[in-house]
Design a protein around this motif. Sequence first.
Motif, mmCIF file in Angstrom:
data_model
loop_
_atom_site.group_PDB
_atom_site.id
_atom_site.type_symbol
_atom_site.label_atom_id
_atom_site.label_comp_id
_atom_site.label_asym_id
_atom_site.label_seq_id
_atom_site.Cartn_x
_atom_site.Cartn_y
_atom_site.Cartn_z
ATOM 1 N N GLU A 209 0.938 -1.155 -0.114
ATOM 2 C CA GLU A 209 -0.096 0.081 0.033
ATOM 3 C C GLU A 209 0.827 1.327 0.055
ATOM 4 O O GLU A 209 0.320 2.411 0.183
ATOM 5 C CB GLU A 209 -0.907 -0.109 1.279
ATOM 6 C CG GLU A 209 -1.891 -1.203 1.161
ATOM 7 C CD GLU A 209 -2.774 -1.180 2.478
ATOM 8 O OE1 GLU A 209 -3.962 -1.566 2.497
ATOM 9 O OE2 GLU A 209 -2.001 -0.791 3.528
ATOM 10 N N ILE A 210 2.176 0.940 -0.170
ATOM 11 C CA ILE A 210 2.936 2.327 0.022
ATOM 12 C C ILE A 210 2.764 3.251 -1.082
ATOM 13 O O ILE A 210 2.765 4.565 -0.760
ATOM 14 C CB ILE A 210 4.621 1.919 -0.209
ATOM 15 C CG1 ILE A 210 4.957 1.263 1.239
ATOM 16 C CG2 ILE A 210 5.425 3.185 -0.369
ATOM 17 C CD1 ILE A 210 6.488 0.626 1.156
ATOM 18 N N PRO A 211 2.587 3.070 -2.361
ATOM 19 C CA PRO A 211 2.108 4.108 -3.595
ATOM 20 C C PRO A 211 0.841 4.743 -3.084
ATOM 21 O O PRO A 211 0.789 5.838 -3.385
ATOM 22 C CB PRO A 211 1.850 2.998 -4.467
ATOM 23 C CG PRO A 211 2.857 1.863 -4.548
ATOM 24 C CD PRO A 211 2.798 1.758 -3.053
ATOM 25 N N ALA A 212 -0.094 3.995 -2.540
ATOM 26 C CA ALA A 212 -1.415 4.752 -2.085
ATOM 27 C C ALA A 212 -1.230 5.536 -0.980
ATOM 28 O O ALA A 212 -1.605 6.654 -1.062
ATOM 29 C CB ALA A 212 -2.338 3.573 -1.818
ATOM 30 N N LEU A 213 -0.170 5.293 0.014
ATOM 31 C CA LEU A 213 0.009 5.885 0.999
ATOM 32 C C LEU A 213 0.748 7.428 0.603
ATOM 33 O O LEU A 213 0.573 8.561 1.029
ATOM 34 C CB LEU A 213 0.757 5.354 1.894
ATOM 35 C CG LEU A 213 0.291 4.257 2.790
ATOM 36 C CD1 LEU A 213 1.378 3.544 3.627
ATOM 37 C CD2 LEU A 213 -0.734 4.539 3.477
ATOM 38 N N ILE A 214 1.684 7.248 -0.541
ATOM 39 C CA ILE A 214 2.369 8.138 -0.808
ATOM 40 C C ILE A 214 1.258 9.305 -1.623
ATOM 41 O O ILE A 214 1.531 10.517 -1.482
ATOM 42 C CB ILE A 214 3.539 7.871 -1.703
ATOM 43 C CG1 ILE A 214 4.409 7.004 -1.155
ATOM 44 C CG2 ILE A 214 4.180 9.113 -2.369
ATOM 45 C CD1 ILE A 214 5.642 6.620 -1.874
ATOM 46 N N ALA A 215 0.443 8.725 -2.420
ATOM 47 C CA ALA A 215 -0.677 9.670 -3.040
ATOM 48 C C ALA A 215 -1.504 10.426 -2.185
ATOM 49 O O ALA A 215 -2.121 11.520 -2.489
ATOM 50 C CB ALA A 215 -1.260 8.693 -4.057
ATOM 51 N N ALA A 216 -1.987 9.541 -1.176
ATOM 52 C CA ALA A 216 -2.953 10.154 0.029
ATOM 53 C C ALA A 216 -2.158 11.116 0.920
ATOM 54 O O ALA A 216 -3.013 12.072 1.084
ATOM 55 C CB ALA A 216 -3.436 9.086 0.638
ATOM 56 N N LEU A 234 12.565 -6.272 -0.595
ATOM 57 C CA LEU A 234 12.833 -4.819 -0.839
ATOM 58 C C LEU A 234 12.781 -4.491 -2.500
ATOM 59 O O LEU A 234 12.440 -3.352 -2.900
ATOM 60 C CB LEU A 234 14.254 -4.554 -0.325
ATOM 61 C CG LEU A 234 14.919 -3.104 -0.407
ATOM 62 C CD1 LEU A 234 13.998 -2.097 0.464
ATOM 63 C CD2 LEU A 234 16.174 -3.057 0.071
ATOM 64 N N LYS A 235 12.974 -5.686 -3.231
ATOM 65 C CA LYS A 235 12.959 -5.248 -4.510
ATOM 66 C C LYS A 235 11.522 -5.021 -5.058
ATOM 67 O O LYS A 235 11.259 -4.085 -5.734
ATOM 68 C CB LYS A 235 13.093 -6.447 -5.134
ATOM 69 C CG LYS A 235 13.325 -6.631 -6.838
ATOM 70 C CD LYS A 235 13.664 -7.946 -7.265
ATOM 71 C CE LYS A 235 13.493 -7.842 -8.622
ATOM 72 N NZ LYS A 235 12.165 -8.014 -9.273
ATOM 73 N N ASP A 236 10.491 -5.609 -4.613
ATOM 74 C CA ASP A 236 9.034 -5.227 -4.746
ATOM 75 C C ASP A 236 8.950 -3.757 -4.399
ATOM 76 O O ASP A 236 7.966 -3.089 -5.211
ATOM 77 C CB ASP A 236 8.117 -6.125 -4.180
ATOM 78 C CG ASP A 236 8.338 -7.538 -4.930
ATOM 79 O OD1 ASP A 236 8.613 -7.508 -5.888
ATOM 80 O OD2 ASP A 236 8.010 -8.537 -4.045
ATOM 81 N N VAL A 237 9.285 -3.280 -3.209
ATOM 82 C CA VAL A 237 8.929 -1.995 -2.724
ATOM 83 C C VAL A 237 9.716 -0.885 -3.617
ATOM 84 O O VAL A 237 8.994 -0.074 -3.949
ATOM 85 C CB VAL A 237 9.736 -2.093 -1.281
ATOM 86 C CG1 VAL A 237 9.621 -0.382 -0.724
ATOM 87 C CG2 VAL A 237 8.725 -2.732 -0.510
ATOM 88 N N LEU A 238 10.885 -1.079 -3.909
ATOM 89 C CA LEU A 238 11.571 -0.331 -4.912
ATOM 90 C C LEU A 238 10.997 -0.126 -6.268
ATOM 91 O O LEU A 238 11.003 0.774 -6.691
ATOM 92 C CB LEU A 238 13.169 -0.601 -4.948
ATOM 93 C CG LEU A 238 13.801 -0.449 -3.734
ATOM 94 C CD1 LEU A 238 15.333 -0.786 -3.957
ATOM 95 C CD2 LEU A 238 14.024 0.952 -3.094
#
Length: 429
Positions: A209-216, A234-238
């Motif tokens: 959910e990191i991209p959504a957290l960044i967008a919100a 970590l690879k998926d996160v990056l």
Amino acid sequence: MLKRHNQLFVAALMGGDLLLTGLVWLAAYHLRFQVPAVRDLFVVTFHAKNLVPFFSNYLQALPVVLLVSAFCFQGVGLYLPRREGRLTSEVIDVCKGAGLSVLVLAAVSVFYREFESSRSFVAFYLVSLCAALSVGHLLLRMALRELRHRGRNLRHVLIVGAGRLGQEVLERIASNPWMGLRAVGFADDNPERRGQEIRGVPVMGTLAEIPALIAAGRIDQVICALPMEDHPKLKDVLEDMAQEVVDVRIVPDLFHFASLNPSVGDLDGLPILSLREGPLHGWNKLVKRGTDVAFSILILLLLSPLLLLIAALVKLTAPGPVLFRQRRMSLDGKVFDILKFRTMKVDAEKDTGPVWAKANDDRRTPIGTFLRRTSMDELPQFFNVLRGDMSIVGPRPERPEFIESFRTTVPRYMLRHKIKAGITGWAQV
């Protein structure tokens, strides 16, 4: 918005530096050639008819000075982000930039024979430039730190990983408010942490959910602090953040293995993390060695009558040699013969092998007990220092026979051998 403001800040900072550079260049001319008390200290050899160089020449050279200075300041990284940096590192970079600019100007001046400059002027200019820019940068950084301490000019941080490493990142951010970082939340896959708060900072979602957290949310920076067992994630996160405009930083879960002088270096452009490295290099190593040699010579000269007296007493009170040699381990595992005044009978360990000395040891000579109690038996080790086997201050050297046992029972025991053995250690000091 913050990125745009940062660009404006860098432009303003460079403009201020160049303004100071120009003022220092002109002030150095007036100080060197217009102030009688200073001018009369030096012999001026410029222009047979006019002993003082023309101010117009220095004024015409000013655009070149500013252009060269701008490139040199930029080249040494003076305008890179320094939110978490130390003030001393910025002063060092200021001096590097000023010194490099003077060297380049000296090279350029070779092609312009009509422009002449004196060594004294260059010295005035360089010292004044370093001082002026250092004071200016320090005052600016102190003002910025005060603003950030009051909650202005902040970077909002999302910490990836709410475990031990992530909480340590949070603690460092909280204990250094001058950096202007504010943790707004955690992202963590542990379901038990979801919705909880850690030291007042909420766990906002999972790694997916990191991209959504960044967008919100208002997030400027993401710090990945995943434990070693979660590094495959970590690879998926990056990859998920590849399309985001936030700054991404990684705290490797390796520093609990770091035990001596950890640092980040560069291997021909490839970042490399050093976990164990000797602390003395280059100039520091040279200074320490010079201090050891000078101090040892002084001690041996001052105590030479006492050394001769002890040697005579050792020889007269018990048969055998005056000095006792024993194998010890020092820097990088090198074995050497340590020197002591002999305090025990000859072949004291013939029947027992290597053993620890004990109180009231019946193997001691008549004067040995006194020498041991006063540590005077250690004085010949100043000769070991002169030979380069030891240092004045460092970890006490141990016998290889005992080290084989210590290295398996004492955690990180062998790290002491990354430093040259000493006559006395920090604990004794």
